[in-house]
Design a protein around this motif. Structure first.
Motif, PDB file in Angstrom:
ATOM      1  N   TYR A 300       0.846  -1.193   0.000  1.00  0.00           N
ATOM      2  CA  TYR A 300       0.000   0.000   0.000  1.00  0.00           C
ATOM      3  C   TYR A 300       0.880   1.240   0.000  1.00  0.00           C
ATOM      4  N   ALA A 301       0.597   2.156  -0.920  1.00  0.00           N
ATOM      5  CA  ALA A 301       1.350   3.402  -1.012  1.00  0.00           C
ATOM      6  C   ALA A 301       0.407   4.565  -0.724  1.00  0.00           C
ATOM      7  N   GLY A 302       0.574   5.188   0.432  1.00  0.00           N
ATOM      8  CA  GLY A 302      -0.274   6.309   0.802  1.00  0.00           C
ATOM      9  C   GLY A 302       0.232   7.642   0.305  1.00  0.00           C
ATOM     10  N   ASN A 303       1.502   7.683  -0.109  1.00  0.00           N
ATOM     11  CA  ASN A 303       2.062   8.930  -0.635  1.00  0.00           C
ATOM     12  C   ASN A 303       3.166   8.601  -1.629  1.00  0.00           C
ATOM     13  N   ALA A 304       3.687   9.647  -2.261  1.00  0.00           N
ATOM     14  CA  ALA A 304       4.668   9.456  -3.321  1.00  0.00           C
ATOM     15  C   ALA A 304       5.959   8.818  -2.812  1.00  0.00           C
ATOM     16  N   GLU A 305       6.390   9.216  -1.609  1.00  0.00           N
ATOM     17  CA  GLU A 305       7.635   8.676  -1.065  1.00  0.00           C
ATOM     18  C   GLU A 305       7.504   7.186  -0.778  1.00  0.00           C
ATOM     19  N   GLU A 306       6.358   6.776  -0.209  1.00  0.00           N
ATOM     20  CA  GLU A 306       6.129   5.355   0.039  1.00  0.00           C
ATOM     21  C   GLU A 306       6.111   4.571  -1.263  1.00  0.00           C
ATOM     22  N   LEU A 307       5.542   5.170  -2.288  1.00  0.00           N
ATOM     23  CA  LEU A 307       5.468   4.504  -3.583  1.00  0.00           C
ATOM     24  C   LEU A 307       6.867   4.241  -4.143  1.00  0.00           C
ATOM     25  N   LYS A 308       7.769   5.207  -4.020  1.00  0.00           N
ATOM     26  CA  LYS A 308       9.136   5.020  -4.499  1.00  0.00           C
ATOM     27  C   LYS A 308       9.847   3.922  -3.705  1.00  0.00           C
ATOM     28  N   LYS A 309       9.616   3.888  -2.384  1.00  0.00           N
ATOM     29  CA  LYS A 309      10.245   2.862  -1.551  1.00  0.00           C
ATOM     30  C   LYS A 309       9.743   1.477  -1.940  1.00  0.00           C
ATOM     31  N   ILE A 310       8.454   1.392  -2.255  1.00  0.00           N
ATOM     32  CA  ILE A 310       7.882   0.108  -2.655  1.00  0.00           C
ATOM     33  C   ILE A 310       8.530  -0.395  -3.938  1.00  0.00           C
ATOM     34  N   TYR A 311       8.688   0.484  -4.910  1.00  0.00           N
ATOM     35  CA  TYR A 311       9.314   0.092  -6.169  1.00  0.00           C
ATOM     36  C   TYR A 311      10.768  -0.327  -5.953  1.00  0.00           C
ATOM     37  N   SER A 312      11.457   0.345  -5.031  1.00  0.00           N
ATOM     38  CA  SER A 312      12.837  -0.051  -4.718  1.00  0.00           C
ATOM     39  C   SER A 312      12.867  -1.441  -4.106  1.00  0.00           C
ATOM     40  N   THR A 313      11.901  -1.730  -3.219  1.00  0.00           N
ATOM     41  CA  THR A 313      11.808  -3.053  -2.606  1.00  0.00           C
ATOM     42  C   THR A 313      11.516  -4.119  -3.651  1.00  0.00           C
ATOM     43  N   LEU A 314      10.600  -3.807  -4.553  1.00  0.00           N
ATOM     44  CA  LEU A 314      10.274  -4.749  -5.619  1.00  0.00           C
ATOM     45  C   LEU A 314      11.474  -5.008  -6.519  1.00  0.00           C
ATOM     46  N   GLY A 315      12.271  -3.966  -6.764  1.00  0.00           N
ATOM     47  CA  GLY A 315      13.469  -4.135  -7.579  1.00  0.00           C
ATOM     48  C   GLY A 315      14.412  -5.151  -6.982  1.00  0.00           C
ATOM     49  N   ALA A 316      14.611  -5.080  -5.660  1.00  0.00           N
ATOM     50  CA  ALA A 316      15.495  -6.027  -4.984  1.00  0.00           C
ATOM     51  C   ALA A 316      14.942  -7.445  -5.066  1.00  0.00           C
TER      52      ALA A 316
END
Length: 354
Positions: A300-316
């Motif tokens: 769940y991404a409640g804001n833009a910063e969380e969304l970027k962190k999620i994509y970084s996690t998915l990348g790993a």
């Protein structure tokens, strides 16, 4: 600290390790015999010469190192394997992104669409060059806007070209993504409302003519396909198109993981689009179920910063793959290294090999 579970393809060979205690006993016996022979010499200088220069603890180091090398070589004969995480050399990622009108909502700054585009482009930039990335956009319908490629500029350009449309067809987004990964499977969004029994039998929605020339599809365990994955980002409930749960089952039958990302607020926000006004609510339950069925995860991404962190996690998660891997070469290399060190020290200290 995570333990690495070892197993062996030829465990019977480990019985050879029983030879090591016999070699230790032989080494001790030879040492004692050597001392007894040395005592027969009358000259003390001759005794020292027979014992070798640098006598003491150093004379035991090379044999012990060689014994360790021998132990590693015997383990290597049993062909050990371990569950380890290694970089994936071949990976295809399909970004399935919602471009429905609700993505203009500004609860995620500057708005949901721009935030998702920025996060997706950052994700693309952080992937290894050998990772192919495709882009699917979906609203009332779904379309492949960029076939899987390693050309980062083309991928970013496709993401920048998103145009908002009416409707939210999450199921169509999944099926077009599957058609992108399996272009010869005959996936068809227009006939994707198959029952589960039909999906299990055929593995794909096909028309009768296409099915005649194809072998019967056999489902694989969910999450077992390691060469590709789908990342689906959406902010609303399905309003049209095939059932996303049924589409997720088709993905699960092919072993493809679908990582789902929900953006926006669960309670929703009133959005105006092309003269329409509606409340866009995030359907978290469906997104969680899609991820669960395919053995992936929901974020769940409640804001833009969380969304970027999620994509970084998915990348790993996508760049590395955990699998059972044979590590015989590792044991062999360590054995060779210990043997070389043992021989080098023996020559350096005693001018002989062991």
């Amino acid at each position: 600290m995570t333990k690495i579970p070892f197993s062996f393809q030829w465990p019977e060979a480990l019985v050879l390790l029983l030879l090591l205690p016999l070699l230790v006993a032989l080494y001790v016996w030879l040492g004692r015999r050597r001392k007894k022979l040395a005592l027969r010499y009358a000259s003390l200088s001759i005794v020292k010469e027979a014992m070798g220069r640098g006598a003491g603890w150093r004379r035991h180091v090379p044999p012990l190192l060689f014994l360790g090398a021998l132990a590693l070589m015997l383990v290597a004969v049993a062909r050990p394997t371990a569950v380890i995480t290694l970089p994936s050399q071949e990976k295809t990622v399909v970004l399935a992104m919602d471009v429905s009108g609700s993505m203009r909502a500004k609860d995620v700054e500057p708005n949901r669409l721009v935030a998702s585009q920025n996060a997706a482009k950052q994700f693309v930039a952080e992937q290894p060059l050998f990772t192919k990335i495709g882009v699917v956009s979906f609203a009332g319908t779904a379309a492949l806007v960029m076939p899987p490629t390693i050309n980062r500029e083309d991928i970013v350009a496709a993401i920048d070209r998103f145009q908002l449309q009416r409707g939210t067809a999450t199921g169509s987004g999944i099926i077009v993504s599957l058609a992108t990964l399996f272009p010869d499977a005959g996936f068809d969004v227009s006939t994707s409302t198959l029952s589960r029994s039909e999906a299990d039998k055929r593995g794909m929605p096909l028309d009768n003519d296409a099915r005649k020339d194809r072998p019967e599809f056999k489902p694989v365990p969910p999450g077992s396909y390691e060469s590709a994955a789908i990342i689906m980002l959406t902010d609303g409930q399905r309003t049209t198109g095939p059932d996303p749960i049924a589409a997720a089952r088709l993905a699960a039958d092919r072993g493809v993981r679908i990582y789902t990302v929900g953006i926006g607020t669960v309670e929703g926000e009133v959005v105006g689009f092309e003269g329409w006004s509606f409340r866009a609510r995030l359907d978290e339950e469906t997104l969680k179920e899609v991820a669960r069925i395919t053995q992936a995860e929901y974020f769940y991404a409640g804001n833009a910063e969380e969304l970027k962190k999620i994509y970084s996690t998915l990348g790993a998660k996508l760049v590395f793959a955990t699998r059972q891997t044979e590590v015989t070469s590792l044991f062999t290399a360590l054995a060779a290294l210990l043997a070389a060190i043992a021989a080098g020290l023996s020559v350096l200290w005693f001018n002989r090999l062991l």
